[in-house]
Design a protein around this motif. Sequence first.
Motif, PDB file in Angstrom:
ATOM      1  N   ALA A 277     -45.413 -67.442-105.694  1.00 41.51           N
ATOM      2  CA  ALA A 277     -46.077 -68.028-106.857  1.00 41.51           C
ATOM      3  C   ALA A 277     -46.864 -66.978-107.629  1.00 41.51           C
ATOM      4  CB  ALA A 277     -46.996 -69.166-106.418  1.00 41.51           C
ATOM      5  N   ASN A 278     -47.483 -66.043-106.918  1.00 38.90           N
ATOM      6  CA  ASN A 278     -48.234 -64.985-107.588  1.00 38.90           C
ATOM      7  C   ASN A 278     -47.316 -64.064-108.383  1.00 38.90           C
ATOM      8  OD1 ASN A 278     -51.400 -64.242-106.959  1.00 38.90           O
ATOM      9  ND2 ASN A 278     -50.564 -65.764-105.556  1.00 38.90           N
ATOM     10  N   MET A 279     -46.117 -63.800-107.881  1.00 38.83           N
ATOM     11  CA  MET A 279     -45.185 -62.958-108.623  1.00 38.83           C
ATOM     12  C   MET A 279     -44.755 -63.643-109.919  1.00 38.83           C
ATOM     13  SD  MET A 279     -45.169 -60.382-106.589  1.00 38.83           S
ATOM     14  CE  MET A 279     -46.764 -60.913-105.929  1.00 38.83           C
ATOM     15  N   TYR A 292     -46.624 -53.953-109.877  1.00 35.03           N
ATOM     16  CA  TYR A 292     -46.861 -52.912-108.865  1.00 35.03           C
ATOM     17  C   TYR A 292     -47.829 -53.481-107.838  1.00 35.03           C
ATOM     18  CZ  TYR A 292     -48.844 -48.306-107.370  1.00 35.03           C
ATOM     19  OH  TYR A 292     -49.298 -47.212-106.671  1.00 35.03           O
ATOM     20  N   VAL A 293     -47.379 -53.701-106.593  1.00 35.53           N
ATOM     21  CA  VAL A 293     -48.215 -54.396-105.620  1.00 35.53           C
ATOM     22  C   VAL A 293     -48.558 -53.507-104.427  1.00 35.53           C
ATOM     23  CG1 VAL A 293     -47.389 -56.684-106.269  1.00 35.53           C
ATOM     24  CG2 VAL A 293     -46.215 -55.445-104.456  1.00 35.53           C
ATOM     25  N   LEU A 294     -49.756 -53.703-103.914  1.00 35.25           N
ATOM     26  CA  LEU A 294     -50.204 -53.044-102.684  1.00 35.25           C
ATOM     27  C   LEU A 294     -49.987 -54.032-101.547  1.00 35.25           C
ATOM     28  CD1 LEU A 294     -51.667 -50.701-101.216  1.00 35.25           C
ATOM     29  CD2 LEU A 294     -53.789 -51.942-101.612  1.00 35.25           C
ATOM     30  N   GLY A 295     -48.904 -53.862-100.839  1.00 31.00           N
ATOM     31  CA  GLY A 295     -48.543 -54.847 -99.814  1.00 31.00           C
ATOM     32  C   GLY A 295     -47.652 -55.902-100.442  1.00 31.00           C
ATOM     33  N   GLY A 313     -44.981 -58.539 -96.446  1.00 27.83           N
ATOM     34  CA  GLY A 313     -45.406 -59.038 -97.756  1.00 27.83           C
ATOM     35  C   GLY A 313     -44.671 -58.371 -98.896  1.00 27.83           C
ATOM     36  N   GLY A 314     -44.420 -57.072 -98.759  1.00 26.73           N
ATOM     37  CA  GLY A 314     -43.725 -56.350 -99.818  1.00 26.73           C
ATOM     38  C   GLY A 314     -42.310 -56.858-100.017  1.00 26.73           C
ATOM     39  N   ASN A 320     -39.161 -61.658-104.984  1.00 27.12           N
ATOM     40  CA  ASN A 320     -39.581 -62.659-105.965  1.00 27.12           C
ATOM     41  C   ASN A 320     -40.077 -62.047-107.273  1.00 27.12           C
ATOM     42  OD1 ASN A 320     -39.538 -65.569-104.711  1.00 27.12           O
ATOM     43  ND2 ASN A 320     -40.185 -64.188-103.062  1.00 27.12           N
ATOM     44  N   GLY A 321     -39.764 -60.752-107.498  1.00 30.56           N
ATOM     45  CA  GLY A 321     -40.036 -60.199-108.817  1.00 30.56           C
ATOM     46  C   GLY A 321     -40.860 -58.946-108.884  1.00 30.56           C
ATOM     47  N   ALA A 322     -41.565 -58.546-107.820  1.00 26.76           N
ATOM     48  CA  ALA A 322     -42.319 -57.297-107.861  1.00 26.76           C
ATOM     49  C   ALA A 322     -41.341 -56.124-108.000  1.00 26.76           C
ATOM     50  CB  ALA A 322     -43.178 -57.131-106.623  1.00 26.76           C
ATOM     51  N   ASP A 323     -41.751 -55.094-108.734  1.00 28.38           N
ATOM     52  CA  ASP A 323     -40.865 -53.987-109.071  1.00 28.38           C
ATOM     53  C   ASP A 323     -41.209 -52.680-108.374  1.00 28.38           C
ATOM     54  OD1 ASP A 323     -39.510 -55.447-111.401  1.00 28.38           O
ATOM     55  OD2 ASP A 323     -41.621 -55.560-111.980  1.00 28.38           O
ATOM     56  N   PHE A 324     -42.413 -52.589-107.814  1.00 25.66           N
ATOM     57  CA  PHE A 324     -42.943 -51.299-107.370  1.00 25.66           C
ATOM     58  C   PHE A 324     -43.867 -51.601-106.194  1.00 25.66           C
ATOM     59  CE2 PHE A 324     -45.297 -47.352-109.365  1.00 25.66           C
ATOM     60  CZ  PHE A 324     -44.717 -46.517-108.432  1.00 25.66           C
ATOM     61  N   LEU A 325     -43.593 -51.009-105.029  1.00 25.41           N
ATOM     62  CA  LEU A 325     -44.400 -51.246-103.835  1.00 25.41           C
ATOM     63  C   LEU A 325     -45.237 -50.013-103.519  1.00 25.41           C
ATOM     64  CD1 LEU A 325     -41.799 -52.943-101.429  1.00 25.41           C
ATOM     65  CD2 LEU A 325     -43.327 -54.029-103.096  1.00 25.41           C
ATOM     66  N   CYS A 326     -46.524 -50.197-103.379  1.00 27.68           N
ATOM     67  CA  CYS A 326     -47.385 -49.128-102.883  1.00 27.68           C
ATOM     68  C   CYS A 326     -47.374 -49.200-101.362  1.00 27.68           C
ATOM     69  CB  CYS A 326     -48.809 -49.280-103.404  1.00 27.68           C
ATOM     70  SG  CYS A 326     -49.874 -47.891-102.943  1.00 27.68           S
ATOM     71  N   TYR A 327     -46.968 -48.101-100.737  1.00 27.94           N
ATOM     72  CA  TYR A 327     -46.854 -48.129 -99.285  1.00 27.94           C
ATOM     73  C   TYR A 327     -48.221 -48.348 -98.644  1.00 27.94           C
ATOM     74  CZ  TYR A 327     -48.729 -43.467 -97.850  1.00 27.94           C
ATOM     75  OH  TYR A 327     -49.525 -42.391 -97.542  1.00 27.94           O
ATOM     76  N   VAL A 328     -48.178 -48.818 -97.419  1.00 27.31           N
ATOM     77  CA  VAL A 328     -49.361 -48.914 -96.563  1.00 27.31           C
ATOM     78  C   VAL A 328     -48.990 -48.255 -95.240  1.00 27.31           C
ATOM     79  CG1 VAL A 328     -50.872 -50.503 -95.305  1.00 27.31           C
ATOM     80  CG2 VAL A 328     -50.254 -50.998 -97.677  1.00 27.31           C
ATOM     81  N   THR A 329     -49.887 -47.477 -94.680  1.00 26.48           N
ATOM     82  CA  THR A 329     -49.597 -46.757 -93.442  1.00 26.48           C
ATOM     83  C   THR A 329     -50.265 -47.446 -92.245  1.00 26.48           C
ATOM     84  OG1 THR A 329     -51.519 -45.279 -93.311  1.00 26.48           O
ATOM     85  CG2 THR A 329     -49.741 -44.653 -94.840  1.00 26.48           C
TER      86      THR A 329
END
Length: 433
Positions: A277-279, A292-295, A313-314, A320-329
């Motif tokens: 829903a957020n996307m 561009y999402v963090l997670g 989550g990514g 569902n539509g996010a285009d760019f994932l910021c990695y998490v370590t």
Amino acid sequence: MTYSTQMEAAKAGIVTPEMEHVAQHEGIKPEILRDRVAAGTVAIPANHNHTALVPHGVGEGLRTKINVNLGISGDMRDYDCEMKKVDMALKYGAEAIMDLSNYGKTHDFRRALVKKSPAMIGTVPMYDAVGYLEKDLAHISAQDFLEVVRAHAEEGVDFVTIHAGLNRKAIDSFKRSGRKMNIVSRGGSLIYAWMEMTGNENPFFEHYDELLDILYEHDVTISLGDALRPGCLADASDAGQIGELIELGLLTTRAWERNVQVMIEGPGHMAMNEIAANMVMEKRLCHNAPFYVLGPLVTDIAPGYDHITSAIGGAIAAANGADFLCYVTPAEHLRLPSVEDVKEGVIASRIAAHAADIAKGIPGARDWDDRMAAARQRLDWPAMFDEAIDREKAEAYVATTKPTDPSTCTMCGAMCSVRTMNRAMNGKNVSLL
């Protein structure tokens, strides 16, 4: 006609060399890509001064891209180690690197990074303001902040995170929402503190047009930061987060009117059932700008394993539509990541991105999996290693044990289903003894 930005060229009907490269890499027609850049649904962050750049597109119909965060901190100032992280990020296919250095004079590291990296480079100028200007936060002026943005643009940074949506109205909504984690965005917390100490409006909101002039000159993409992103599940999808997102949508159209490319940044920590829903909401409120999402991190209880919570989550977000994932370590919430942490984070995010691309039906995405399946059906170990996302790890695992039949592994041995079916379907006897 001369043009300053990819968007300006696209609106004029021009296919730039960067568009040509991205279109070929993505397997789409350059004219289709050009039209998406003109509409703002695709961004190609490509600063004129980043001569080492291999351009990538972020947005509609393109493969999901990965960003790696690294940089110097006050407690960890090993520049050589940070460059090793850069090498690791590039080795495993990250398309972007954000330099989040926040200690001392960071420009030497940033210039070296821009000179070295074919990946697009992002920064958060707010992090650099105190060290760059040698002023305490309360004594920095609005024009000082813009000066730091200009310096980053001139050094060749391709995109900058700017928390312009945290204005007085957004802060009022935040204060009334009663959050558990308040503001977890580093840049957002600094802007909030500055506003509270000075009594002024957010300088990036108040002087937004002047900011856009700087970005237009060098074709720096503005990544509109979500200062009010949720830092725990309890704060997800609250009034502060959504109120700021509405402001980011308004700022998006203002940037596009000035031919500045835009990306929108998103959560954060969020339960799995809220992600889709957020996307949809971001795409609606921000006019289909690249997201561009963090997670998002789907649970708060896994320190040491947050590359996994983020990858879960990514994958949902990108599908569902996010285009760019910021990695998490694995080091998230615990320490500055090591070189090995960077590797684990990149691979986890790449798995999430690839899984989402298959779900979205990105052309050619599943070809990779089909090649792996064909290699497995043949029990062709060298071909399997060729297709593995981490060849070194796959080879090392196989090398640690010695099966009786070298075409199988020690999980099944003679009972290997692939071996059994290959023999049975070829009319051969299947003997287990």
